[in-house]
Design a protein around this motif. Structure first.
Motif, PDB file in Angstrom:
ATOM      1  N   LYS A  32       0.907  -1.250   0.063  1.00  0.00           N
ATOM      2  CA  LYS A  32      -0.011   0.155  -0.071  1.00  0.00           C
ATOM      3  C   LYS A  32       0.923   1.302   0.230  1.00  0.00           C
ATOM      4  O   LYS A  32       0.722   2.269  -0.803  1.00  0.00           O
ATOM      5  N   TYR A  34       3.852   1.393  -1.226  1.00  0.00           N
ATOM      6  CA  TYR A  34       4.425   1.708  -2.510  1.00  0.00           C
ATOM      7  C   TYR A  34       3.649   2.424  -3.528  1.00  0.00           C
ATOM      8  O   TYR A  34       3.920   3.117  -4.255  1.00  0.00           O
ATOM      9  N   GLY A  35       2.220   2.130  -3.416  1.00  0.00           N
ATOM     10  CA  GLY A  35       1.325   2.599  -4.343  1.00  0.00           C
ATOM     11  C   GLY A  35       1.057   4.079  -4.154  1.00  0.00           C
ATOM     12  O   GLY A  35       1.249   5.070  -4.746  1.00  0.00           O
ATOM     13  N   LEU A  36       1.076   4.385  -2.638  1.00  0.00           N
ATOM     14  CA  LEU A  36       0.937   5.898  -1.925  1.00  0.00           C
ATOM     15  C   LEU A  36       2.166   6.698  -2.526  1.00  0.00           C
ATOM     16  O   LEU A  36       1.963   7.737  -3.311  1.00  0.00           O
ATOM     17  N   ALA A  38       4.183   6.037  -5.249  1.00  0.00           N
ATOM     18  CA  ALA A  38       4.024   6.212  -6.675  1.00  0.00           C
ATOM     19  C   ALA A  38       3.024   7.342  -6.937  1.00  0.00           C
ATOM     20  O   ALA A  38       3.616   8.348  -7.786  1.00  0.00           O
ATOM     21  N   VAL A  39       2.086   7.342  -6.382  1.00  0.00           N
ATOM     22  CA  VAL A  39       0.938   8.467  -6.623  1.00  0.00           C
ATOM     23  C   VAL A  39       1.798   9.759  -6.221  1.00  0.00           C
ATOM     24  O   VAL A  39       1.648  10.865  -6.963  1.00  0.00           O
TER      25      VAL A  39
ATOM     26  N   LEU B 246       5.444   3.199 -11.765  1.00  0.00           N
ATOM     27  CA  LEU B 246       4.911   4.562 -11.426  1.00  0.00           C
ATOM     28  C   LEU B 246       3.513   4.278 -11.652  1.00  0.00           C
ATOM     29  O   LEU B 246       2.511   4.542 -10.993  1.00  0.00           O
ATOM     30  N   LEU B 249       1.504   1.283 -10.234  1.00  0.00           N
ATOM     31  CA  LEU B 249       1.136   1.314  -8.809  1.00  0.00           C
ATOM     32  C   LEU B 249       0.235   2.514  -8.326  1.00  0.00           C
ATOM     33  O   LEU B 249      -0.541   2.191  -7.605  1.00  0.00           O
ATOM     34  N   SER B 250       0.385   3.513  -9.110  1.00  0.00           N
ATOM     35  CA  SER B 250      -0.747   4.656  -9.009  1.00  0.00           C
ATOM     36  C   SER B 250      -1.917   4.333  -9.342  1.00  0.00           C
ATOM     37  O   SER B 250      -3.024   4.268  -8.468  1.00  0.00           O
ATOM     38  N   TYR B 253      -3.094   1.793  -6.539  1.00  0.00           N
ATOM     39  CA  TYR B 253      -3.562   2.676  -5.224  1.00  0.00           C
ATOM     40  C   TYR B 253      -4.797   3.294  -5.547  1.00  0.00           C
ATOM     41  O   TYR B 253      -5.586   3.496  -4.711  1.00  0.00           O
TER      42      TYR B 253
END
Lengths: 429, 459, 270
Positions: A32, A34-36, A38-39, B246, B249-250, B253
């Motif tokens: 989670k 990692y996702g954050l 990336a954003v 990126l 994953l974005s 998320y």
């Protein structure tokens, strides 16, 4: 059919299982994160880009000015206030050596190299003031004149780069500080930037010519791409029979939408310039080229918008005896218009930011005069940005960034309108 | 300008014709007292079309033909006898005289041009009068013909609708025409290029150094392999290393974890990245990113060969530009996976990330791969970032801190500056364009079919 | 859980015909946003029985079923109050791990939803994520055993590497049951498992439910009263989010106590 061994039930509370569960939850948290990350990284990059542009570019809208007292009465301008009335005024003004006057005044105020502090084009402002008020010639007047590039650059303070380390610049910076303490310099909003066009002097450049070029180009693009795009979307979605021809049209459109923009530049060069001999560097050619690029975007958006009108509406209209064109113009088009417009604005904003194809059809020319028509040599805002970015003079950096801010502001406005249209009018069936 | 005024005039006439015919149809329907076949508005449109279309078609053709006619009549005039026989001088004088006659030029360089001006003016006036007269006659004739056919039983609607259908069909053929135009112009110039340079040398040669050949001398060598490599290094390797993780994953998320409010804010923010003009990215890459990367490489990694126009700078910035592409394709693909998959996995006791990694992403993989292919095609066709941030040196290096050049950079490079159109240098740009077109086309076709099949699998 | 509790579980599994509640629900309410979907439901699920939830569509039976393994957690607006216990432990308690809960309370969905993986990987999925197999041989054993229990082994043993989505609808549903069995759950929830299947496939699933009875506590939601009568020993009738009647299946179908139940099973509405 029953199996042979009955397994022992899983002991969920065993130490190994608990450990495993904890590890799995850690993996969950990590993923989670990692996702954050990336954003945030992507958004951070955007923020970084914008902040860089704005901090560089905000200065581009302003200019450094220096106070220069001009003593007209004591000067050798050979110009009387009385001669500036009536017919001979323009001639008298043109004949007078204002340039020398300002240089002399600068030398008087700031020493032998005083003229290096003032922009070479600053005398225009003095002449304009005199033309407006001939009475000035009888006395002395202090003008806030645009500073030279060197002084302007010095006013930025410490910056990195090779240029910044030169001794001349160091000296100029010290000088700027002294002038600043004496209140002889100031920064004020520059009118030049919005009303001037390209120039080789970064203190004089402006974006008006490029803006006008962009506007003319966009008019051509819209006038061609919008009707053709909407008509083909209507045809493909409502009337086209399913056959090989229609498939070919569809494949063409889908592929055109993904063809690199520079290929359209090659097309424009080969067809519009070399075959039809349309004028180089002209908005008409730029507009045509961008129209071919924008059309598929409008077609695709238009088809989606038309597709989203439910068949029941059509059935209802046909049911009361409407003809196909009536069904289209009374029901389908009005209902899908917001979607079509949204797509059009998005396509147009892409065209407005496009650079590469226009380079190939000669819109990179150095154009000092804003274009007056569709066939005049012109440049557009993104190309202007590209041209300025190539300049070595450090004064261009902030102007380039300022032009970028202007371009982004236009694009943002267009996209905001598109989003507003979509939210306001688009119906969910 | 007369073209434009005439155009307005005809448009005005068409409106008048529309109103008149509509009025007449209304009147007739009242007189005959039975339901006419078509609405009055259809009769109006029928008359307006007959009035405007033939006239405008003639006007278009005429404005294309008349300059030639004008020139011929000028050449036939006695003043033209003193013109030089042929060559540049002759055309220059002619065009100058034309410009003088139009008033676009105030004074001539060639004195002979002045002599031709009256002849030009005369011919201009003559053909303009003919053109205007013929256009107006056509307009009135067409309008009258149509107006006389206004009767209650006349099927005006069907005729008007047939014209609309033709307009629709013609509009949709423009797309094919554009495609054909692209292919034809690229092919034509490329074939001419291959008459001068062998195709094998172009596609497999490793030395790229085109020169401007004056007087047919050495034109340099055109081995495009270094360009292909540079394009792949920047667009397909470095940019994808940035964009795929990126973007993916974005998307994960934002679709799976983020609070709906966060999603509604962050999705448009990421989309802005796609809306920023490439010239802005290019400027940013050249001004900020490239020097930073060079300094980093020199000071911390000890790469002394690091260039300020490194492949890395261009690739990273291009990758950032591509993020929203990858993320929106991944977003769509993940959304296309049925919710039952997710429920099935969660109901087995899988954690959310296990569900994503083991079920959702594998299930969405074809769509994601299709999206990545589209992104690659977009990246290798991207021009401004590489023009501004990558170099011109055709290096074959895998060192991302060095400078490489790409196909698009060279196209721009070969076609800018004043050079004659028929040199090998300009033709080479079209050959490069053709290669770029074919590669991106293949990528797109493959990607779209992968995505399409993927969508169908879950529908 | 202590060692004795574990042996108790093992004993319970072998004990037949003793109605010990595996899961208990007391005063359960479910809200979707402001709308109440379940109103004050209390029920016991027995280990040895197949329990059927019947009722007209939209009556909340599926919603209630999804509370039992906390699948409602995945719907952000859903809110569950009341008390649901598995072996006496509150499943909504913070100490209850939802991942473990779902491993112990498996679920089979309305539409067969095999993952787009091979048949083998579909069945192995749960065992892999929970780390139930320590070797390839063990995994093979788990897969084979689960497929055998789901009555699918003979049909698929030669094509385990094929995609699970290539099977027929009925086979897919049995694959999903095998997938659920592979983690060795204690309760299996089935949400209208046959509604997307043809009669022959339905018959096979019903037969399978018979086979599995006693090894697992089974709860089946169905809109088909005949099916409830065929496969279950206990039946609960839901209507408008409330539990109207709960009792032995034979009793409920032949001699309902409530008027609404009677109306429903005689086809007055539904």
């Amino acid at each position: 059919m029953r199996d042979t061994v009955d397994p022992t039930p899983t002991d969920w509370n065993s130490r190994a299982m608990q450990k495993r569960i904890r590890a799995r939850y850690r993996a969950e948290k990590r993923f989670k994160f990692y996702g954050l990350f990336a954003v945030l990284l992507s958004a951070g990059f955007l923020a970084f880009l914008l902040v860089t542009m704005i901090s560089n570019g905000a200065r581009g809208f302003t200019q450094t000015q220096i106070a220069v007292p001009v003593n007209f009465a004591a000067s050798d301008l050979f110009l009387e206030s009385s001669s500036l009335e009536g017919d001979g005024a323009a001639q008298a003004l043109a004949g007078a050596d204002f340039e020398g006057l300002v240089e002399e005044a600068a030398r008087e105020a700031y020493g032998a190299d005083g003229e290096d502090l003032v922009s070479p084009a600053a005398w225009l402002k003095v002449r304009e003031a005199v033309s407006d008020d001939p009475e000035l010639l009888n006395g002395e007047q202090t003008f806030w004149l645009q500073a030279s590039t060197a002084l302007d650059f010095a006013s930025r303070g410490e910056v990195k780069g090779r240029q910044a380390q030169r001794p001349e610049r160091q000296a100029m910076m010290a000088r700027y500080e002294r002038l600043e303490d004496a209140d002889r310099v100031r920064r004020s909003l520059s009118q030049n930037f919005l009303v001037n066009s390209d120039s080789s002097d970064p203190t004089q450049i402006g974006i008006w010519g490029a803006l006008k070029g962009s506007l003319l180009t966009m008019i051509v693009t819209l006038a061609i791409a919008f009707p053709i795009g909407v008509l083909s979307a209507v045809y493909l979605e409502e009337y086209a029979p399913r056959n090989r021809w229609t498939d070919m049209i569809e494949v063409s459109i889908n592929n055109l939408a993904a063809v690199p923009s520079i290929i359209f530049g090659l097309l424009g060069l080969a067809v519009f310039l070399n075959t039809f001999h349309l004028p180089r560097s002209a908005p008409i050619v730029g507009g045509l080229t961008l129209a071919l690029m924008t059309m598929p975007v409008i077609v695709i958006a238009g088809r989606n918008a038309i597709k989203s009108v439910p068949p029941s509406i059509r059935d209802a209209a046909y049911g009361v005896g409407a003809s196909p064109v009536q069904v289209l113009s009374h029901h389908v088009l009005p209902l899908s218009l917001p979607g079509i417009l949204t797509g059009t604005i998005i396509g147009m904003s892409r065209a407005l930011g496009e650079t590469a194809p226009l380079l190939l059809i000669g819109m990179r020319a150095f154009v000092v005069e804003p274009p007056d028509g569709f066939t005049d040599p012109a440049t557009v805002l993104p190309v202007q940005i590209f041209l300025w970015s190539d300049e070595l003079d450090p004064g261009f950096v902030e102007k380039t960034s300022a032009a970028i801010i202007t371009l982004l502001a236009f694009l943002l406005a267009m996209n905001a309108i598109a989003i507003w249209l979509r939210n306001r009018y688009e119906q969910r069936w | 300008m007369p073209f434009f005024i005439l155009f307005l005039l005809i448009a005005g006439l068409a409106v008048i014709g529309w109103v008149a015919a509509r009025g007449r149809a209304l009147q007739l329907s009242r007189v005959h007292d039975r339901r006419p076949h078509s609405l009055p508005g259809h009769h109006g449109s029928y008359v307006a079309l007959w009035l405007a279309l033939p006239a405008l078609m003639f006007l278009t053709v005429w404005s294309a033909v008349s300059p030639g006619l004008v020139e011929q009549s000028v050449l036939a005039s006695p003043a033209a006898e003193m013109l030089p026989e042929a060559g540049i001088q002759r055309t220059a004088i002619l065009s100058e005289a034309g410009a003088l006659a139009d008033g676009t030029m105030a004074a001539a360089f060639n004195e002979e041009a002045e002599a031709l001006v009256p002849a030009f003016r005369e011919a201009n006036a003559f053909y303009r009068t003919i053109g205007i007269a013929a256009t107006l006659v056509l307009a009135f004739a067409g309008g009258a013909f149509a107006f006389l056919r206004v009767r209650p039983d006349f099927r005006a609607r069907n005729r008007v609708e047939r014209v609309v259908m033709w307009a629709l069909l013609i509009a949709s053929l423009i797309a094919i025409l554009t495609t054909v135009g692209i292919v034809a112009s690229l092919l034509f110039e490329t074939i001419r290029f291959f008459e001068r340079v062998s195709i094998v040398e172009f596609l497999f040669g490793t030395d790229w150094s085109p020169k401007s050949a004056t007087f047919g001398g050495d034109e340099g060598s055109f081995g495009a392999i270094p360009l292909f490599w540079g394009t792949v290094l920047i667009g397909a390797i470095i940019a994808m290393i940035v964009a795929i993780p990126l973007g993916l994953l974005s998307a994960i998320y934002l679709t799976q974890y983020a609070h709906p409010k966060v999603r509604t804010v962050m999705k448009p923010v990421l989309e802005i990245l796609a809306g920023v003009p490439t010239v802005v990215y290019g400027y940013f890459a050249a001004l900020t990113v490239a020097p930073a990367i060079r300094d980093f490489a020199v000071n911390y990694l000890g790469v002394t060969s690091a260039s300020s126009e490194s492949a890395l700078a261009a690739g990273v910035v291009m990758g950032v530009m591509i993020i929203p592409f990858v993320s929106s394709m991944a977003d769509d693909s993940l959304a296309a996976v049925p919710g039952a998959m997710r429920d099935g996995s969660l109901a087995m006791g899988a954690t959310h990330s296990e569900t994503i990694k083991r079920v959702l992403v594998p299930a969405a993989l074809p769509g994601i791969v299709g999206g990545v292919l589209l992104a690659v095609s977009r990246a290798i066709g991207e021009t401004m970032i590489v023009v501004m941030a990558a170099g011109l040196a055709a290096n074959m290096t895998a060192n991302p801190f060095e400078s490489v050049t790409t196909v698009t950079v060279q196209i721009v490079q070969l076609l800018t500056g004043d050079q004659e159109f028929n040199s090998s240098k300009t033709l080479a740009a079209f050959a490069l364009g053709l290669v770029l077109f074919i590669v991106t086309l293949l990528l797109n076709v493959v990607a779209l079919s992968v995505v399409k099949r993927f969508r169908e699998a879950y529908e | 859980m202590t060692q004795t509790a574990l042996t108790q579980i093992a004993e319970k599994r072998n004990a037949v015909e003793v109605d010990t509640p595996k899961m208990t629900a007391r005063n359960v309410d479910v809200f979707y946003g402001a709308a109440q979907a379940i109103d004050d439901v209390s029920i016991d699920i027995g280990m040895e029985n197949v329990t059927a939830f019947i009722g007209p569509s939209g009556c909340g039976k599926s919603t209630f079923l999804r509370c039992l393994n906390r699948m409602n957690d995945t719907i952000p607006i859903a809110r569950v109050t009341g008390d649901i216990r598995l072996d006496g432990k509150d499943v909504y308690d913070s100490s209850m791990d939802v991942v473990q809960l779902r491993a112990r309370v498996g679920m089979v969905f309305q539409k067969p939803n095999p993952f787009p993986k091979s048949i083998f990987e579909n069945v192995a999925y749960g065992a892999r994520i929970h780390g139930l197999a320590s070797s390839k041989a063990e995994m093979d054993e788990i897969v084979e055993r689960s497929l055998k229990r789901a009555g699918l082994w003979d049909e698929v043993k030669d094509r385990l590497p094929d995609s699970g989505t290539a099977l027929s609808g009925g086979q897919q549903q049995r694959l999903c049951i095998a997938r659920a069995i592979a983690v060795d759950p204690e309760v299996i929830l089935m949400d209208e498992p046959c509604s997307a299947l043809d009669p022959i496939a339905t018959a096979k699933i019903e037969e399978l439910i018979h086979e599995l009875r006693g090894r697992y506590a089974i709860v089946i939601v169905t809109h088909n009263m005949q099916q409830a009568a065929r496969v279950s020993q206990r039946t609960a009738f839901f209507h408008l989010g409330t539990l109207v009647e709960y009792g032995d299946t034979s009793e409920l179908f032949t001699n309902p106590h409530e008027e609404r139940t009677k109306d429903y099973i005689t086809g007055r509405y539904g």
